[in-house]
Write an enzyme that holds these catalytic residues in place. Structure first.
Site, PDB file in Angstrom:
ATOM      1  N   HIS A  95       0.806  -1.223   0.000  1.00  0.00           N
ATOM      2  CA  HIS A  95       0.000   0.000   0.000  1.00  0.00           C
ATOM      3  C   HIS A  95       0.841   1.276   0.000  1.00  0.00           C
ATOM      4  O   HIS A  95       0.601   2.173   0.822  1.00  0.00           O
ATOM      5  CB  HIS A  95      -0.942   0.005   1.216  1.00  0.00           C
ATOM      6  CG  HIS A  95      -1.874  -1.169   1.247  1.00  0.00           C
ATOM      7  ND1 HIS A  95      -2.370  -1.714   2.415  1.00  0.00           N
ATOM      8  CD2 HIS A  95      -2.426  -1.899   0.248  1.00  0.00           C
ATOM      9  CE1 HIS A  95      -3.171  -2.731   2.138  1.00  0.00           C
ATOM     10  NE2 HIS A  95      -3.217  -2.870   0.826  1.00  0.00           N
TER      11      HIS A  95
HETATM   12  C1  LIG Z   1      -0.061  -7.529  -4.870  1.00  0.00           C
HETATM   13  C2  LIG Z   1      -0.989  -6.414  -4.422  1.00  0.00           C
HETATM   14  C3  LIG Z   1      -2.077  -6.718  -3.615  1.00  0.00           C
HETATM   15  C4  LIG Z   1      -2.930  -5.690  -3.192  1.00  0.00           C
HETATM   16  N1  LIG Z   1      -4.082  -6.020  -2.551  1.00  0.00           N
HETATM   17  C5  LIG Z   1      -5.018  -5.061  -2.322  1.00  0.00           C
HETATM   18  C6  LIG Z   1      -6.315  -5.398  -1.862  1.00  0.00           C
HETATM   19  O1  LIG Z   1      -6.631  -6.567  -1.668  1.00  0.00           O
HETATM   20  N2  LIG Z   1      -7.207  -4.393  -1.655  1.00  0.00           N
HETATM   21  C7  LIG Z   1      -6.881  -3.089  -1.872  1.00  0.00           C
HETATM   22  O2  LIG Z   1      -7.721  -2.201  -1.634  1.00  0.00           O
HETATM   23  N3  LIG Z   1      -5.652  -2.745  -2.327  1.00  0.00           N
HETATM   24  C8  LIG Z   1      -4.744  -3.691  -2.600  1.00  0.00           C
HETATM   25  N4  LIG Z   1      -3.536  -3.357  -3.150  1.00  0.00           N
HETATM   26  C9  LIG Z   1      -3.235  -1.931  -3.343  1.00  0.00           C
HETATM   27  C10 LIG Z   1      -4.043  -1.263  -4.444  1.00  0.00           C
HETATM   28  O3  LIG Z   1      -4.291  -2.160  -5.504  1.00  0.00           O
HETATM   29  C11 LIG Z   1      -3.294  -0.010  -4.920  1.00  0.00           C
HETATM   30  O4  LIG Z   1      -3.070   0.856  -3.825  1.00  0.00           O
HETATM   31  C12 LIG Z   1      -4.056   0.771  -5.965  1.00  0.00           C
HETATM   32  O5  LIG Z   1      -4.393  -0.062  -7.052  1.00  0.00           O
HETATM   33  C13 LIG Z   1      -3.216   1.953  -6.436  1.00  0.00           C
HETATM   34  O6  LIG Z   1      -3.898   2.650  -7.442  1.00  0.00           O
HETATM   35  P1  LIG Z   1      -3.173   3.793  -8.265  1.00  0.00           P
HETATM   36  O7  LIG Z   1      -4.180   4.351  -9.183  1.00  0.00           O
HETATM   37  O8  LIG Z   1      -2.485   4.715  -7.320  1.00  0.00           O
HETATM   38  O9  LIG Z   1      -1.994   3.069  -9.076  1.00  0.00           O
HETATM   39  P2  LIG Z   1      -1.981   1.779 -10.002  1.00  0.00           P
HETATM   40  O10 LIG Z   1      -3.273   1.056  -9.924  1.00  0.00           O
HETATM   41  O11 LIG Z   1      -0.755   1.022  -9.646  1.00  0.00           O
HETATM   42  O12 LIG Z   1      -1.902   2.359 -11.474  1.00  0.00           O
HETATM   43  C14 LIG Z   1      -0.800   3.013 -12.035  1.00  0.00           C
HETATM   44  C15 LIG Z   1      -0.825   2.730 -13.522  1.00  0.00           C
HETATM   45  O13 LIG Z   1       0.052   3.653 -14.185  1.00  0.00           O
HETATM   46  C16 LIG Z   1       0.743   2.955 -15.181  1.00  0.00           C
HETATM   47  N5  LIG Z   1       2.003   3.668 -15.459  1.00  0.00           N
HETATM   48  C17 LIG Z   1       3.034   3.836 -14.606  1.00  0.00           C
HETATM   49  N6  LIG Z   1       4.024   4.530 -15.203  1.00  0.00           N
HETATM   50  C18 LIG Z   1       3.596   4.820 -16.459  1.00  0.00           C
HETATM   51  C19 LIG Z   1       4.163   5.501 -17.556  1.00  0.00           C
HETATM   52  N7  LIG Z   1       5.380   6.054 -17.475  1.00  0.00           N
HETATM   53  N8  LIG Z   1       3.442   5.592 -18.709  1.00  0.00           N
HETATM   54  C20 LIG Z   1       2.203   5.037 -18.800  1.00  0.00           C
HETATM   55  N9  LIG Z   1       1.617   4.365 -17.775  1.00  0.00           N
HETATM   56  C21 LIG Z   1       2.306   4.262 -16.621  1.00  0.00           C
HETATM   57  C22 LIG Z   1       0.983   1.592 -14.586  1.00  0.00           C
HETATM   58  O14 LIG Z   1       1.316   0.630 -15.574  1.00  0.00           O
HETATM   59  C23 LIG Z   1      -0.346   1.325 -13.893  1.00  0.00           C
HETATM   60  O15 LIG Z   1      -1.273   0.726 -14.749  1.00  0.00           O
HETATM   61  C24 LIG Z   1      -2.658  -4.338  -3.569  1.00  0.00           C
HETATM   62  C25 LIG Z   1      -1.563  -4.048  -4.384  1.00  0.00           C
HETATM   63  C26 LIG Z   1      -0.741  -5.075  -4.828  1.00  0.00           C
HETATM   64  C27 LIG Z   1       0.415  -4.726  -5.739  1.00  0.00           C
END
Ligand SMILES: Cc1cc2nc3c(=O)[nH]c(=O)nc-3n(C[C@H](O)[C@H](O)[C@H](O)COP(=O)(O)OP(=O)(O)OC[C@H]3O[C@@H](n4cnc5c(N)ncnc54)[C@H](O)[C@@H]3O)c2cc1C
Length: 529
Positions: free
Chosen positions: A465
């Site tokens: 997280h």
């Molecule tokens: C293994 C695991 C288990 C988890 N389990 C849970 C759970 O059970 N419940 C829960 O609530 N949370 C869980 N989490 C945490 C939760 O999924 C994340 O906190 C949340 O998805 C983050 O969202 P975000 O939009 O910040 O980033 P992300 O969902 O990580 O999205 C970022 C996106 O940006 C893209 N990106 C990055 N750099 C670039 C670039 N230069 N150009 C183009 N695209 C790019 C990436 O490819 C990605 O698709 C878990 C996370 C992991 C990794």
């Protein structure tokens, strides 16, 4: 040069929500740029295949060696491809505690108190239990009760109850405290990522361009305004223009990385990498917070739990067939089937430890395959005091950022962790768990602080997280203001887990989606000014 009204960088939890909401009424030309692929495959969609997620869907980052973890390097999986981390996560649907958001607002994130964010959680949600004061029923994000839970997961809840720890059927309702089975982001037994919720239903709309396998290298900035982005796709570098604005949703590691590659960040650090400074912002990449987690593990005499023995493997094979045919059974498991929230420190304003109960033996994030049947009990520190950083290792946009969560740097985090692990053991020792014949895989004298600390430092790591690296606030040092606009530049919003000023007391997918929902509203409100 191709141009759009808005460009959204990153198709993860928050980015999918922002892009989907901006595109859905057809009045804006929206482009969603995603470094990874479509993630449209059985390995992502079948919950029980989580340990076998394809390599290309996970950045598999590592941290720098952690002093607080006896010099070990931590693992930091992050989702790559549509859905981002919601395509590889454990699907647990949790929003955090009311106190978290009230505290955000009190500390300068004006307009982000619990009563302000609750409508956005509800707007996003389609809870199969229906809508009420706390839940939505008509949103795009499907939230379901688990279709199947292992007998040991039910026994875990009974074991907590045997210790007078209250049972809670809804962690996202009136009260967070208690133990129970988690609700999950699934629809009819399949993973329901943010991309399935917000992007796929409108993917073919004429005003919506979804570009996968497209790496954003940097923002294009002219006269104090973000005008577009530079991307690389199949070795070809290209510029895309955004007439009205860019929304950066690349996640807690890659959003600060992209800002720094664009000249926005700590000046000395950028200069050291030969990057021209556009805005000297010390806060970019700072304030990294993550839930440090300790997994206690037991092997069991009983083989009803998940395990890699012949019997366990045959049962999984049958479950795969059942899932292909009916989308039911063991393969709908999110692994972290049960859990809870409890307060272990006398002065905590809200539960300070979260448990995830997994009816299988987990070693090294599941990377070490264990044949035995058994269970694992995660205990994580919900509001850690330790702060870390994300920095550039290189000016190459394809290179991994340098991640330093600085785990267990603050002694107060260890005190919470210790109390959490002790309670894990008390639950495992209660009669409902003893019925499975457990044997502790990592025995320690729980009364000996020094021995317990040493075990924790040797085995603890993230529960996935990371947040906070583009902190939202009203002060001059905040990276974004409370409407998610980058301080000091026009035409740029940041919307993802990076903007959280403080980590929430729970899993971070639903909060990231809520942030995306709110950002779409802020962007639309700015159109009317
Ligand atoms: C293994 C695991 C288990 C988890 N389990 C849970 C759970 O059970 N419940 C829960 O609530 N949370 C869980 N989490 C945490 C939760 O999924 C994340 O906190 C949340 O998805 C983050 O969202 P975000 O939009 O910040 O980033 P992300 O969902 O990580 O999205 C970022 C996106 O940006 C893209 N990106 C990055 N750099 C670039 C670039 N230069 N150009 C183009 N695209 C790019 C990436 O490819 C990605 O698709 C878990 C996370 C992991 C990794």
């Amino acid at each position: 040069m191709e141009s759009f009204d808005y460009i959204v960088i990153g198709g993860g939890s928050a980015g999918s929500a922002v892009a989907g909401r901006l595109a859905v009424d057809g009045t804006r030309r929206v482009c969603l740029l995603e470094a990874g692929g479509t993630n449209d495959n059985v390995w992502i969609k079948t919950p029980g295949f989580m340990p076998f997620i394809p390599e290309k869907s996970n950045y598999k980052y590592e941290t720098v060696p952690q002093k607080g973890l006896n010099g070990r390097t931590g693992y930091q999986p992050r989702g790559r491809g549509l859905g981002g981390s919601s395509a590889i996560n454990a699907m647990v649907y949790i929003r955090g505690n009311r106190w978290d958001y009230d505290n955000w607002a009190a500390e300068g994130a004006t307009g982000w108190a619990y009563d302000d964010v609750l409508p956005y959680f509800k707007r996003a949600e389609a809870n199969e239990r229906g809508g009420d004061d706390f839940h939505g029923a008509g949103g795009p994000l499907f939230v379901e009760d688990q279709k199947h839970a292992n007998p040991a997961s039910h026994a875990f809840v009974d074991a907590a109850a045997a210790l007078q720890l209250r049972t809670n059927p809804d962690f996202n309702g009136e009260r967070q405290e208690g133990f129970g089975l988690y609700q999950v982001t699934q629809r009819k037994g399949e993973r329901w990522s943010a991309a399935r919720a917000y992007v796929e239903p409108i993917r073919d709309a004429g005003n919506f361009a979804v570009r996968t396998d497209t790496l954003v290298e940097k923002l294009l900035i002219e006269g104090g305004r973000v005008t577009g982005v530079q991307v690389r796709r199949g070795g070809v570098v290209q510029s895309l223009l955004a007439r009205r604005g860019v929304i950066l949703s690349a996640g807690a590691f890659n959003s600060p990385q992209i800002l720094m590659l664009s000249g926005i960040g700590p000046a000395a650090h950028l200069k050291a990498h030969g990057i021209e400074v556009v805005l000297d912002r010390a806060g970019v990449g700072g304030n990294l917070q993550d839930h440090i987690d300790y997994v206690s593990g037991w092997e069991t005499e009983s083989n009803v739990l998940i395990g890699g023995t012949l019997k366990g493997t045959l049962r999984m094979a049958a479950a795969m067939v059942e899932h292909r045919l009916k989308r039911t059974g063991v393969m709908t498991t999110c692994y972290a089937e049960a859990g809870g929230f409890w307060t272990v420190m006398p002065d905590s304003p809200a539960p300070d430890v979260q448990w995830h109960f997994v009816p299988a033996v987990l070693e090294d994030h599941g990377r070490e395959k264990v044949k035995a049947h058994g269970f694992s009990l995660h205990a994580c520190v919900l509001r850690p005091e330790s702060r870390g950083t994300v920095r550039l290792g290189s000016a190459d946009p394809a290179a991994a950022p340098v991640i330093d969560p600085n785990f267990l740097d603050d002694e107060r985090d260890m005190a919470v962790m210790r109390a959490g692990v002790r309670l894990s053991h008390r639950i495992a020792e209660a009669p409902p768990m003893q019925a499975f014949g457990p044997r502790d895989r990592h025995p320690v004298d729980l009364h000996d602080d020094a021995a317990l600390d040493e075990l924790i430092r040797n085995r603890a790591d993230t529960v996935y997280h990371p947040v906070g690296t583009c902190r939202m606030g009203s002060d001059a040092d905040a990276v974004v203001d409370p409407t998610l606009r980058l301080n000091g530049l026009d035409g740029l919003w940041v919307a993802d887990a990076s903007v959280m000023p403080k980590i929430v007391s729970g899993n971070t997918n639903a909060p990231s989606i809520m942030i995306g929902e709110r950002c779409a509203d802020f962007v639309m409100q700015a159109e009317r000014v």
